[in-house]
Design a protein around this motif. Structure first.
Motif, PDB file in Angstrom:
ATOM      1  N   THR A  68      78.108  20.905  38.716  1.00  0.00           N
ATOM      2  CA  THR A  68      76.870  20.839  37.930  1.00  0.00           C
ATOM      3  C   THR A  68      76.019  19.624  38.284  1.00  0.00           C
ATOM      4  O   THR A  68      75.082  19.282  37.568  1.00  0.00           O
ATOM      5  N   ASN A  69      76.350  18.985  39.399  1.00  0.00           N
ATOM      6  CA  ASN A  69      75.689  17.723  39.769  1.00  0.00           C
ATOM      7  C   ASN A  69      74.670  17.897  40.880  1.00  0.00           C
ATOM      8  O   ASN A  69      74.259  16.927  41.507  1.00  0.00           O
ATOM      9  N   ALA A  84      83.208  20.821  37.391  1.00  0.00           N
ATOM     10  CA  ALA A  84      82.003  20.610  36.581  1.00  0.00           C
ATOM     11  C   ALA A  84      81.889  19.179  36.085  1.00  0.00           C
ATOM     12  O   ALA A  84      80.790  18.738  35.715  1.00  0.00           O
ATOM     13  N   SER A  86      79.163  26.150  43.628  1.00  0.00           N
ATOM     14  CA  SER A  86      78.589  26.898  42.503  1.00  0.00           C
ATOM     15  C   SER A  86      79.199  26.489  41.164  1.00  0.00           C
ATOM     16  O   SER A  86      78.598  26.736  40.110  1.00  0.00           O
ATOM     17  N   ARG A  87      80.372  25.870  41.204  1.00  0.00           N
ATOM     18  CA  ARG A  87      81.030  25.421  39.969  1.00  0.00           C
ATOM     19  C   ARG A  87      80.742  23.962  39.655  1.00  0.00           C
ATOM     20  O   ARG A  87      81.175  23.453  38.618  1.00  0.00           O
TER      21      ARG A  87
END
Length: 346
Positions: A299-300, A269, A296-297
């Motif tokens: 956040t970019n 993340a 999915s983990r």
């Protein structure tokens, strides 16, 4: 223009607490570093690979074009060119060589990039297999430097099934006649051949074998391929203690072990670099569903782009003897070009 060199680090403190004195990072560069040092791309090597094994993705007219980019290919610790069990003086030689983690490789490479070349920004870090693991680690360890990443056919954390495979490789070498706890005087050929036979069931997919794609590499039978490609690969100057050192690095791979993070998810993340993650459709080590979890983990806004086809893990490896104009190479090259055209994540 290419250039080979070795960067010496007086004292490289490792995550295990040991220190490699006069540690050496061997590397090859392609192209010319521009005046403001902003055109450097880092392309680390992979398990048992040497810098020349990355050259299938570099060249005129490719996304990694030396006419535009300064491409640095650093050799992993333990690969026989950088500091390794096979080339280190006592007391760090042979089986006494210290444990190496992915973050140790990145720490050494950071010294090469910043201290030797004076580079403070990397437009792209990319890599195949263990090179992908180093790519993720660069983005976690040095978010201020890395603008984009493209890890292909690799992961930020070694999965349990992958570790089971690695344990079988270790057992084959350590049980070999003549291994002698890593204190062999001549490489244990029996163990290396067994090591290669285990690898043969993993590097390419079931469909690759069903379709007899090994014929495209110039082999005339399944046994010819197993001996000529796989046994030949690991008998070609690959030292067992080196293989075990890199295997241990691979087994313990996890960006979540980076100081300051409590989990793989937290580390992922934190990645700011613009990202394309590229698993291969039938990769047995790093299947697409594992890398879908990775994306999915993040956040970019990372993109998952799956390499189609039956070549399994070697979709991203430039298999020796394969037509360089193959569909997999073209697919990866296009992704590199697409990523370099995107805005920086930092």
């Amino acid at each position: 223009m290419t250039d080979d060199g070795v960067h010496e680090i007086e004292n490289l403190t490792l995550s295990c607490g040991r220190t490699l004195r006069r540690a050496r990072i061997a590397y090859r560069t392609h192209g010319t570093l521009n005046e403001d040092r902003t055109n450097a791309i880092l392309y680390p090597t992979w398990y048992s690979g040497r810098h020349w094994d990355n050259e299938w993705l570099i060249g005129d007219g490719r996304a990694l074009d030396p006419a535009r980019w300064f491409i640095i290919v650093p050799n992993m610790l333990g690969n026989g060119l950088s500091s390794s069990p096979s080339n280190s003086p006592a007391p760090d030689n042979g089986p006494a060589f210290p444990p190496i983690r992915v973050i140790d490789n990145v720490h050494a490479q950071h010294k090469l990039v910043t201290e030797h070349f004076g580079i403070t920004t990397l437009p792209l870090v990319l890599g195949w297999s263990m090179g992908a693991g180093q790519t993720y680690q660069w983005a976690v360890s040095h978010p201020e430097m890395v603008q984009r990443i493209l890890p292909f056919c690799g992961s930020p954390r070694t999965a349990p099934h992958n570790q089971v495979f690695l344990d079988s490789l270790r057992a084959a070498l350590e049980a070999s006649a003549g291994f002698d706890g890593g204190r062999y005087t001549t490489p244990p050929e029996q163990g290396l051949r067994a090591f290669a036979r285990i690898y043969a069931g993993w590097g390419f997919s079931q469909a690759f074998y069903w379709n007899e794609c090994w014929r495209e590499l110039g082999y005339t039978s399944l046994e010819d391929f197993a001996v000529g490609f796989w046994e030949g690969f690991f008998l070609d100057g690959r030292d067992p203690n080196n293989l075990l050192t890199m295997l241990d690095t691979w087994w313990h791979g996890d960006v979540g072990a980076t100081p300051g993070f409590s989990s793989t998810e937290e580390a992922l993340a934190s990645i700011r670099a613009t990202t394309i993650v590229m698993p291969a459709e039938k990769d047995l080590y790093f299947p697409p569903e594992d890398e879908a979890w990775t994306v999915s983990r993040m956040t970019n806004g990372a993109e998952l782009r799956v390499i189609p086809g039956v070549w399994g893990h070697f979709a991203g490896g430039g298999a020796p003897g394969r037509d360089p104009r193959n569909a997999d190479t073209t697919f990866i090259d296009r992704a590199v070009a697409d990523l370099l055209d995107r805005p920086s994540g930092i």
